[in-house]
Design a protein around this motif. Structure first.
Motif, PDB file in Angstrom:
ATOM      1  N   PHE A  64       4.443  16.884  -5.898  1.00 49.01           N
ATOM      2  CA  PHE A  64       3.665  15.650  -6.088  1.00 49.01           C
ATOM      3  C   PHE A  64       4.442  14.660  -6.946  1.00 49.01           C
ATOM      4  CE2 PHE A  64       0.184  13.547  -8.630  1.00 49.01           C
ATOM      5  CZ  PHE A  64      -0.457  12.870  -7.603  1.00 49.01           C
ATOM      6  N   SER A  65       4.948  15.125  -8.071  1.00 50.18           N
ATOM      7  CA  SER A  65       5.712  14.260  -8.968  1.00 50.18           C
ATOM      8  C   SER A  65       6.962  13.738  -8.288  1.00 50.18           C
ATOM      9  CB  SER A  65       6.080  15.030 -10.238  1.00 50.18           C
ATOM     10  OG  SER A  65       6.878  14.244 -11.087  1.00 50.18           O
ATOM     11  N   GLN A  66       7.631  14.599  -7.537  1.00 50.21           N
ATOM     12  CA  GLN A  66       8.858  14.196  -6.845  1.00 50.21           C
ATOM     13  C   GLN A  66       8.570  13.111  -5.812  1.00 50.21           C
ATOM     14  OE1 GLN A  66      10.822  17.073  -4.102  1.00 50.21           O
ATOM     15  NE2 GLN A  66      12.630  16.752  -5.383  1.00 50.21           N
ATOM     16  N   ALA A  67       7.463  13.246  -5.077  1.00 53.82           N
ATOM     17  CA  ALA A  67       7.114  12.245  -4.066  1.00 53.82           C
ATOM     18  C   ALA A  67       6.903  10.880  -4.709  1.00 53.82           C
ATOM     19  CB  ALA A  67       5.864  12.676  -3.309  1.00 53.82           C
ATOM     20  N   TRP A  68       6.214  10.862  -5.821  1.00 53.49           N
ATOM     21  CA  TRP A  68       5.955   9.593  -6.492  1.00 53.49           C
ATOM     22  C   TRP A  68       7.228   9.029  -7.117  1.00 53.49           C
ATOM     23  CZ3 TRP A  68       1.700   6.457  -6.601  1.00 53.49           C
ATOM     24  CH2 TRP A  68       0.587   6.943  -5.905  1.00 53.49           C
ATOM     25  N   THR A  69       8.008   9.895  -7.752  1.00 51.81           N
ATOM     26  CA  THR A  69       9.221   9.431  -8.426  1.00 51.81           C
ATOM     27  C   THR A  69      10.235   8.881  -7.446  1.00 51.81           C
ATOM     28  OG1 THR A  69       8.897  11.039 -10.201  1.00 51.81           O
ATOM     29  CG2 THR A  69      11.115  10.148  -9.927  1.00 51.81           C
ATOM     30  N   GLN A  70      10.382   9.522  -6.303  1.00 48.54           N
ATOM     31  CA  GLN A  70      11.418   9.133  -5.359  1.00 48.54           C
ATOM     32  C   GLN A  70      10.967   8.065  -4.365  1.00 48.54           C
ATOM     33  OE1 GLN A  70      12.963  12.663  -3.474  1.00 48.54           O
ATOM     34  NE2 GLN A  70      13.812  13.487  -5.383  1.00 48.54           N
ATOM     35  N   ALA A  71       9.729   8.169  -3.874  1.00 52.60           N
ATOM     36  CA  ALA A  71       9.309   7.299  -2.775  1.00 52.60           C
ATOM     37  C   ALA A  71       8.451   6.115  -3.200  1.00 52.60           C
ATOM     38  CB  ALA A  71       8.546   8.118  -1.722  1.00 52.60           C
ATOM     39  N   ILE A  72       7.603   6.297  -4.213  1.00 58.90           N
ATOM     40  CA  ILE A  72       6.568   5.292  -4.467  1.00 58.90           C
ATOM     41  C   ILE A  72       6.819   4.465  -5.723  1.00 58.90           C
ATOM     42  CG2 ILE A  72       4.116   4.941  -4.926  1.00 58.90           C
ATOM     43  CD1 ILE A  72       3.523   7.335  -3.146  1.00 58.90           C
ATOM     44  N   LEU A  73       7.059   5.095  -6.848  1.00 55.59           N
ATOM     45  CA  LEU A  73       7.166   4.340  -8.104  1.00 55.59           C
ATOM     46  C   LEU A  73       8.275   3.287  -8.079  1.00 55.59           C
ATOM     47  CD1 LEU A  73       6.412   7.126 -10.747  1.00 55.59           C
ATOM     48  CD2 LEU A  73       4.851   5.430  -9.766  1.00 55.59           C
ATOM     49  N   GLN A  80      -3.672  17.850 -15.272  1.00 57.77           N
ATOM     50  CA  GLN A  80      -2.491  17.313 -15.971  1.00 57.77           C
ATOM     51  C   GLN A  80      -1.624  16.472 -15.032  1.00 57.77           C
ATOM     52  OE1 GLN A  80      -3.597  20.476 -16.015  1.00 57.77           O
ATOM     53  NE2 GLN A  80      -2.894  21.595 -17.843  1.00 57.77           N
ATOM     54  N   ASP A  81      -1.559  16.862 -13.756  1.00 57.15           N
ATOM     55  CA  ASP A  81      -0.747  16.109 -12.794  1.00 57.15           C
ATOM     56  C   ASP A  81      -1.303  14.700 -12.620  1.00 57.15           C
ATOM     57  OD1 ASP A  81       1.040  18.301 -12.147  1.00 57.15           O
ATOM     58  OD2 ASP A  81      -0.621  19.171 -11.010  1.00 57.15           O
ATOM     59  N   LEU A 125       2.775  15.113   1.941  1.00 57.84           N
ATOM     60  CA  LEU A 125       2.982  16.374   1.233  1.00 57.84           C
ATOM     61  C   LEU A 125       2.504  17.527   2.100  1.00 57.84           C
ATOM     62  CD1 LEU A 125       1.605  15.255  -2.251  1.00 57.84           C
ATOM     63  CD2 LEU A 125       4.006  15.751  -1.721  1.00 57.84           C
ATOM     64  N   ALA A 126       3.281  18.588   2.153  1.00 59.59           N
ATOM     65  CA  ALA A 126       2.893  19.761   2.935  1.00 59.59           C
ATOM     66  C   ALA A 126       1.753  20.503   2.244  1.00 59.59           C
ATOM     67  CB  ALA A 126       4.089  20.686   3.105  1.00 59.59           C
ATOM     68  N   LYS A 127       0.931  21.165   3.031  1.00 60.75           N
ATOM     69  CA  LYS A 127      -0.119  22.018   2.482  1.00 60.75           C
ATOM     70  C   LYS A 127       0.498  23.017   1.508  1.00 60.75           C
ATOM     71  CE  LYS A 127      -3.846  25.153   3.870  1.00 60.75           C
ATOM     72  NZ  LYS A 127      -4.538  25.797   5.031  1.00 60.75           N
ATOM     73  N   GLY A 128      -0.150  23.205   0.375  1.00 57.50           N
ATOM     74  CA  GLY A 128       0.354  24.113  -0.637  1.00 57.50           C
ATOM     75  C   GLY A 128       1.231  23.461  -1.682  1.00 57.50           C
ATOM     76  N   TYR A 178       0.849  -1.192   0.000  1.00 57.44           N
ATOM     77  CA  TYR A 178       0.000   0.000   0.000  1.00 57.44           C
ATOM     78  C   TYR A 178       0.884   1.240   0.000  1.00 57.44           C
ATOM     79  CZ  TYR A 178      -3.101   3.754   1.412  1.00 57.44           C
ATOM     80  OH  TYR A 178      -3.771   4.956   1.461  1.00 57.44           O
ATOM     81  N   CYS A 179       0.685   2.104  -1.009  1.00 53.35           N
ATOM     82  CA  CYS A 179       1.489   3.328  -1.164  1.00 53.35           C
ATOM     83  C   CYS A 179       0.551   4.522  -1.268  1.00 53.35           C
ATOM     84  CB  CYS A 179       2.333   3.265  -2.430  1.00 53.35           C
ATOM     85  SG  CYS A 179       3.397   1.820  -2.567  1.00 53.35           S
ATOM     86  N   SER A 180       0.864   5.592  -0.549  1.00 50.01           N
ATOM     87  CA  SER A 180      -0.006   6.760  -0.531  1.00 50.01           C
ATOM     88  C   SER A 180       0.788   8.060  -0.517  1.00 50.01           C
ATOM     89  CB  SER A 180      -0.905   6.722   0.720  1.00 50.01           C
ATOM     90  OG  SER A 180      -1.664   7.913   0.854  1.00 50.01           O
ATOM     91  N   SER A 181       0.353   8.997  -1.373  1.00 49.01           N
ATOM     92  CA  SER A 181       0.750  10.399  -1.195  1.00 49.01           C
ATOM     93  C   SER A 181      -0.477  11.130  -0.668  1.00 49.01           C
ATOM     94  CB  SER A 181       1.227  11.019  -2.514  1.00 49.01           C
ATOM     95  OG  SER A 181       0.155  11.184  -3.423  1.00 49.01           O
ATOM     96  N   HIS A 182      -0.283  12.089   0.218  1.00 43.66           N
ATOM     97  CA  HIS A 182      -1.414  12.741   0.860  1.00 43.66           C
ATOM     98  C   HIS A 182      -0.914  13.986   1.583  1.00 43.66           C
ATOM     99  CE1 HIS A 182       0.356   9.544   3.331  1.00 43.66           C
ATOM    100  NE2 HIS A 182       0.355  10.467   4.294  1.00 43.66           N
ATOM    101  N   GLN A 183      -1.811  14.914   1.789  1.00 44.52           N
ATOM    102  CA  GLN A 183      -1.472  16.111   2.556  1.00 44.52           C
ATOM    103  C   GLN A 183      -1.291  15.742   4.021  1.00 44.52           C
ATOM    104  OE1 GLN A 183      -4.088  19.462   1.837  1.00 44.52           O
ATOM    105  NE2 GLN A 183      -3.739  20.277   3.891  1.00 44.52           N
ATOM    106  N   SER A 184      -0.296  16.338   4.652  1.00 36.53           N
ATOM    107  CA  SER A 184      -0.030  16.062   6.062  1.00 36.53           C
ATOM    108  C   SER A 184       0.573  17.304   6.728  1.00 36.53           C
ATOM    109  CB  SER A 184       0.926  14.879   6.194  1.00 36.53           C
ATOM    110  OG  SER A 184       1.197  14.591   7.547  1.00 36.53           O
ATOM    111  N   PRO A 185       0.085  17.682   7.912  1.00 34.14           N
ATOM    112  CA  PRO A 185      -0.987  17.040   8.675  1.00 34.14           C
ATOM    113  C   PRO A 185      -2.362  17.356   8.085  1.00 34.14           C
ATOM    114  CG  PRO A 185      -0.206  19.000   9.826  1.00 34.14           C
ATOM    115  CD  PRO A 185       0.708  18.810   8.641  1.00 34.14           C
TER     116      PRO A 185
END
Length: 346
Positions: free
Chosen positions: A256-265, A298-299, A247-250, A218-225
């Motif tokens: 978003f792309s960086q989080a997926w490229t580095q942590a999830i994909l 597009q994202d 991901l931080a607010k804002g 299970y992999c998730s990107s999400h706003q936190s807190p």
């Protein structure tokens, strides 16, 4: 183990991103969609609209009406469409405690609205909608696993990724993705199922249900807190089978792309699933009232294409995508169109 093979294309990457950007599509693009063999399945049911929650609450029936309107355009003529069956009691209980199902059955009103907490509201049509939403997820898995469809998108509500083994919460009655994952293993012999989640809210229910299951990634990107205040990067599961990319607010498309490229994909690729499930929440859109991210359609299209590339390499393109959040209907519909266009191009 389920076999793997390379993918073929219907929409090109350029055409998919043009659709996501709202650019005009060339006539040959629409013609290709109309003449090609349908490869993407759209699963829905009228009960999803009959689930009423009362004025002023975010998860309104208009969400599905807006999606239906967007996917009825000529660009989506090649979609194969199917009605969702109801989930069986056995399928629900493969994931949830009997007490959850019993509580929802007893609470379902004959008229008016019943409130089961701050974020669960039931009308006379709600339990049926929940059963069809869960059934749609398993049905889509069946169709993809038996190659009746290359991939599938389930447009149903209520959503699912917050529902825990014992509790409905966060607008979610049953955990549709969890039910689909268990079904893929039990009915189709899948040995590894990956669930990826780009909703603005963390899928706490999925994390809880699969914390100790080495067969599920299970992999998730999400706003936190942010609600439900779970999903720290340090939460990794009993078998290192949970990947959280907060991901931080804002945060916008670049973060978003960086989080997926580095942590999830990379983790998804290494896991090499037999089927990929997507919790497709679009409440990370910059105009969504329940989120604080700044994503655009597009994202979502670009990420979908990247997920499809891994699925083509690892699991013969088998993807089942399930609608989660997204609470501004017009923006939701545009994001879903971009996402489904990318699936059709996979």
């Amino acid at each position: 183990m389920v076999g793997r093979a390379p993918a073929s294309s219907t929409f090109t990457r350029r055409q998919t991103l043009a659709l996501a950007a709202g650019l005009a599509l060339s006539p040959d693009f629409v013609a290709a969609g109309e003449s090609a063999e349908p490869t993407t399945l759209l699963v829905t049911h009228a009960s999803g609209v009959a689930h009423e929650v009362g004025a002023g609450r975010p998860d309104q029936p208009q969400r599905l009406r807006a999606i239906a309107s967007a996917l009825n355009s000529d660009a989506f003529a090649a979609l194969r469409r199917a009605e969702a069956p109801q989930a069986s009691r056995e399928a629900i209980l493969a994931v949830h405690a009997p007490s959850l199902l019993e509580r929802l059955e007893k609470a379902a009103p004959q008229s008016g609205l019943a409130t089961l907490g701050p974020d669960i509201v039931m009308s006379p049509g709600s339990l049926e909608a929940g059963l069809h939403a869960a059934g749609a997820a398993s049905f889509a898995v069946d169709e993809v696993m038996r190659k009746a469809a290359r991939n599938a998108f389930v447009a149903m509500r209520p959503p699912g990724h917050h529902a825990t083994r014992e509790a409905a919460m966060g607008f979610c009655f049953f955990n549709n993705a969890a039910i689909a994952a268990r079904h893929a293993i039990a009915a189709h012999g899948a040995e590894r199922v990956a669930i990826v989640d780009f909703d603005v809210h963390h899928g706490n229910g999925l994390q809880e249900i699969f914390w100790s299951d080495r067969h599920i990634l299970y992999c998730s990107s999400h706003q936190s807190p942010h609600y439900p205040f779970t999903g720290a990067a340090s939460e990794r599961g009993a078998h290192d089978n949970i990947v959280n990319a907060p991901l931080a607010k804002g945060s916008g498309g670049e973060q978003f792309s960086q989080a997926w490229t580095q942590a999830i994909l990379p983790r998804l690729d290494d896991f090499a699933p037999d089927i990929l499930l997507i919790c497709a929440g679009f409440d990370g859109h910059l105009h969504d009232p329940l989120g604080g991210l700044r994503l655009q359609k597009q994202d979502f299209a670009e990420l979908t294409l990247r997920l499809a590339e891994i699925a083509a390499r690892r699991c013969d393109g088998r993807i089942v995508s399930l609608l989660e959040g997204g609470y501004r209907p017009d923006d939701l519909a545009a994001c879903v169109a971009a996402h489904v266009g990318a699936l059709m191009g996979a």
